[in-house]
Design a protein around this motif. Structure first.
Motif, PDB file in Angstrom:
ATOM      1  N   PHE A  38      22.056   3.541  88.275  1.00 16.40           N
ATOM      2  CA  PHE A  38      20.734   3.048  87.909  1.00 16.40           C
ATOM      3  C   PHE A  38      19.760   4.204  87.740  1.00 16.40           C
ATOM      4  N   ALA A  39      18.703   3.929  86.983  1.00 16.95           N
ATOM      5  CA  ALA A  39      17.541   4.804  86.932  1.00 16.95           C
ATOM      6  C   ALA A  39      16.368   3.981  87.439  1.00 16.95           C
ATOM      7  N   ALA A  40      15.656   4.524  88.410  1.00 18.78           N
ATOM      8  CA  ALA A  40      14.420   3.900  88.882  1.00 18.78           C
ATOM      9  C   ALA A  40      13.276   4.624  88.190  1.00 18.78           C
ATOM     10  N   LEU A  41      12.492   3.883  87.448  1.00 17.72           N
ATOM     11  CA  LEU A  41      11.335   4.415  86.738  1.00 17.72           C
ATOM     12  C   LEU A  41      10.119   3.980  87.531  1.00 17.72           C
ATOM     13  N   LEU A  42       9.525   4.908  88.251  1.00 16.29           N
ATOM     14  CA  LEU A  42       8.427   4.589  89.150  1.00 16.29           C
ATOM     15  C   LEU A  42       7.095   4.739  88.433  1.00 16.29           C
ATOM     16  N   VAL A  45      14.726  13.319  87.955  1.00  9.74           N
ATOM     17  CA  VAL A  45      14.637  13.799  86.577  1.00  9.74           C
ATOM     18  C   VAL A  45      13.173  14.080  86.290  1.00  9.74           C
ATOM     19  N   VAL A  46      12.849  15.299  85.979  1.00 12.74           N
ATOM     20  CA  VAL A  46      11.480  15.791  85.805  1.00 12.74           C
ATOM     21  C   VAL A  46      10.592  15.317  86.956  1.00 12.74           C
ATOM     22  N   SER A  47       9.362  15.703  86.972  1.00 12.60           N
ATOM     23  CA  SER A  47       8.490  15.424  88.119  1.00 12.60           C
ATOM     24  C   SER A  47       7.525  14.281  87.862  1.00 12.60           C
ATOM     25  N   SER A  48       8.035  13.150  87.420  1.00  6.92           N
ATOM     26  CA  SER A  48       7.116  12.037  87.170  1.00  6.92           C
ATOM     27  C   SER A  48       7.704  10.697  87.580  1.00  6.92           C
ATOM     28  N   GLY A  49       8.499  10.695  88.648  1.00  6.54           N
ATOM     29  CA  GLY A  49       8.966   9.432  89.188  1.00  6.54           C
ATOM     30  C   GLY A  49      10.171   8.830  88.509  1.00  6.54           C
ATOM     31  N   ASN A  50      11.158   9.638  88.229  1.00  6.98           N
ATOM     32  CA  ASN A  50      12.411   9.161  87.651  1.00  6.98           C
ATOM     33  C   ASN A  50      13.536   9.545  88.608  1.00  6.98           C
ATOM     34  N   ILE A  51      14.153   8.548  89.222  1.00 10.98           N
ATOM     35  CA  ILE A  51      15.216   8.797  90.187  1.00 10.98           C
ATOM     36  C   ILE A  51      16.464   8.061  89.717  1.00 10.98           C
ATOM     37  N   THR A  81       5.530   3.841  81.171  1.00 12.80           N
ATOM     38  CA  THR A  81       5.847   4.453  79.878  1.00 12.80           C
ATOM     39  C   THR A  81       6.484   5.811  80.094  1.00 12.80           C
ATOM     40  N   ARG A  82       7.505   6.093  79.296  1.00  7.25           N
ATOM     41  CA  ARG A  82       8.174   7.388  79.299  1.00  7.25           C
ATOM     42  C   ARG A  82       8.236   7.907  77.873  1.00  7.25           C
ATOM     43  N   SER A  83       8.103   9.218  77.730  1.00  4.87           N
ATOM     44  CA  SER A  83       8.331   9.802  76.412  1.00  4.87           C
ATOM     45  C   SER A  83       9.812   9.642  76.088  1.00  4.87           C
ATOM     46  N   TRP A  84      10.111   9.656  74.806  1.00  5.71           N
ATOM     47  CA  TRP A  84      11.517   9.518  74.399  1.00  5.71           C
ATOM     48  C   TRP A  84      12.344  10.699  74.911  1.00  5.71           C
ATOM     49  N   LEU A  85      11.725  11.876  74.973  1.00  2.00           N
ATOM     50  CA  LEU A  85      12.429  13.039  75.519  1.00  2.00           C
ATOM     51  C   LEU A  85      12.830  12.799  76.969  1.00  2.00           C
ATOM     52  N   THR A  86      11.957  12.169  77.754  1.00  2.00           N
ATOM     53  CA  THR A  86      12.278  11.870  79.145  1.00  2.00           C
ATOM     54  C   THR A  86      13.397  10.839  79.228  1.00  2.00           C
ATOM     55  N   VAL A  87      13.370   9.832  78.381  1.00  2.00           N
ATOM     56  CA  VAL A  87      14.460   8.839  78.364  1.00  2.00           C
ATOM     57  C   VAL A  87      15.785   9.545  78.093  1.00  2.00           C
ATOM     58  N   ILE A 122      19.156   9.864  80.607  1.00  2.00           N
ATOM     59  CA  ILE A 122      20.538   9.566  80.195  1.00  2.00           C
ATOM     60  C   ILE A 122      21.457  10.739  80.533  1.00  2.00           C
ATOM     61  N   LYS A 123      21.016  11.953  80.221  1.00  2.00           N
ATOM     62  CA  LYS A 123      21.841  13.134  80.519  1.00  2.00           C
ATOM     63  C   LYS A 123      22.115  13.256  82.009  1.00  2.00           C
ATOM     64  N   LYS A 124      21.081  13.008  82.833  1.00  2.00           N
ATOM     65  CA  LYS A 124      21.263  13.078  84.287  1.00  2.00           C
ATOM     66  C   LYS A 124      22.219  11.995  84.758  1.00  2.00           C
ATOM     67  N   LEU A 125      22.079  10.781  84.237  1.00  2.00           N
ATOM     68  CA  LEU A 125      22.995   9.699  84.596  1.00  2.00           C
ATOM     69  C   LEU A 125      24.436  10.059  84.235  1.00  2.00           C
ATOM     70  N   GLU A 126      24.629  10.694  83.086  1.00  2.00           N
ATOM     71  CA  GLU A 126      25.972  11.091  82.680  1.00  2.00           C
ATOM     72  C   GLU A 126      26.531  12.189  83.574  1.00  2.00           C
ATOM     73  N   THR A 127      25.666  13.097  84.023  1.00  2.00           N
ATOM     74  CA  THR A 127      26.094  14.137  84.976  1.00  2.00           C
ATOM     75  C   THR A 127      26.529  13.496  86.286  1.00  2.00           C
ATOM     76  N   VAL A 128      25.740  12.539  86.773  1.00  2.00           N
ATOM     77  CA  VAL A 128      26.073  11.855  88.031  1.00  2.00           C
ATOM     78  C   VAL A 128      27.366  11.049  87.861  1.00  2.00           C
ATOM     79  N   ALA A 129      27.566  10.447  86.705  1.00  2.00           N
ATOM     80  CA  ALA A 129      28.772   9.634  86.464  1.00  2.00           C
ATOM     81  C   ALA A 129      30.042  10.470  86.547  1.00  2.00           C
ATOM     82  N   LYS A 130      29.942  11.750  86.252  1.00  2.00           N
ATOM     83  CA  LYS A 130      31.129  12.633  86.270  1.00  2.00           C
ATOM     84  C   LYS A 130      31.504  13.070  87.675  1.00  2.00           C
ATOM     85  N   ARG A 131      30.642  12.824  88.661  1.00  2.00           N
ATOM     86  CA  ARG A 131      30.929  13.261  90.038  1.00  2.00           C
ATOM     87  C   ARG A 131      32.022  12.429  90.648  1.00  2.00           C
TER      88      ARG A 131
END
Length: 184
Positions: free
Chosen positions: A4-8, A38-44, A165-171, A175-184
């Motif tokens: 999951f991604a929590a968007l705070l 993921v970045v410093s704006s509440g994305n876990i 709201t998130r910028s598309w770059l943040t979205v 996704i990249k972070k989720l894919e990194t975590v999925a490989k663990r």
């Protein structure tokens, strides 16, 4: 275990109790696994066996309030929901920049009505509403601050404070972070 991604909502890097390490600590304290920010704006991002998203959102919101004094809304999206959103290529041929600032506004309420792109000019071009990801995809011209501000006010007036709201770059970074975590 599902990812999951929590968007705070309302997290500011300058907030004393809003640092990534403190936010991760709350998620780890809830027993979630592979917690990363993921970045410093509440994305876990994290793994969790219970898959009832509304229950997880409520647990996260209560823990943030209790442990850090933060009254933040938490909007969860699964890896598959975000992956499908990115794969749908909602902004074909556009580059994220100040005059074409690409955004995704996630809506907490699963029964939120579809957004009709031409219903009005809210200060941005609403590309479409993605019902699976419960996200309004839009393009703003941030070189015109009043237009961008009008769009944000329209979003909140239309959907309350159960949005973020998130910028598309943040979205894409999520996704990249989720894919990194999925490989663990």
């Amino acid at each position: 275990m599902p990812l999951f991604a929590a968007l705070l909502r309302g997290i500011a890097p300058s907030g004393t109790n809003m640092t990534n390490d403190k936010l991760r600590g709350v998620f780890e304290g809830l027993g979630f696994e592979d917690v990363a920010s993921v970045v410093s704006s509440g994305n876990i991002v994290f793994r969790s066996s219970p898959v009832d998203a509304p229950d997880l959102e409520q647990r996260i919101e209560q823990a943030l309030a209790l442990e850090l004094g933060i009254s933040s809304r938490s909007l969860l999206r699964s890896y598959s929901e975000l992956r499908a959103l990115v794969d749908s290529d909602p902004f074909p041929g556009l580059t994220h920049q100040s005059t074409t600032y690409l955004t995704a506004t996630f809506i907490k309420d699963p029964s939120a009505p579809d957004v009709v792109a031409d219903q009005l000019d809210p200060g941005a071009t609403v590309v479409r509403y993605d019902p699976a990801a419960r996200a309004i995809l839009a393009i703003t011209d941030n070189s015109q601050p009043e237009r961008a501000r009008r769009f944000m006010l329209w979003l909140e007036a239309s959907h309350g404070n159960g949005i973020t709201t998130r910028s598309w770059l943040t979205v894409e970074r999520i996704i990249k972070k989720l894919e990194t975590v999925a490989k663990r």
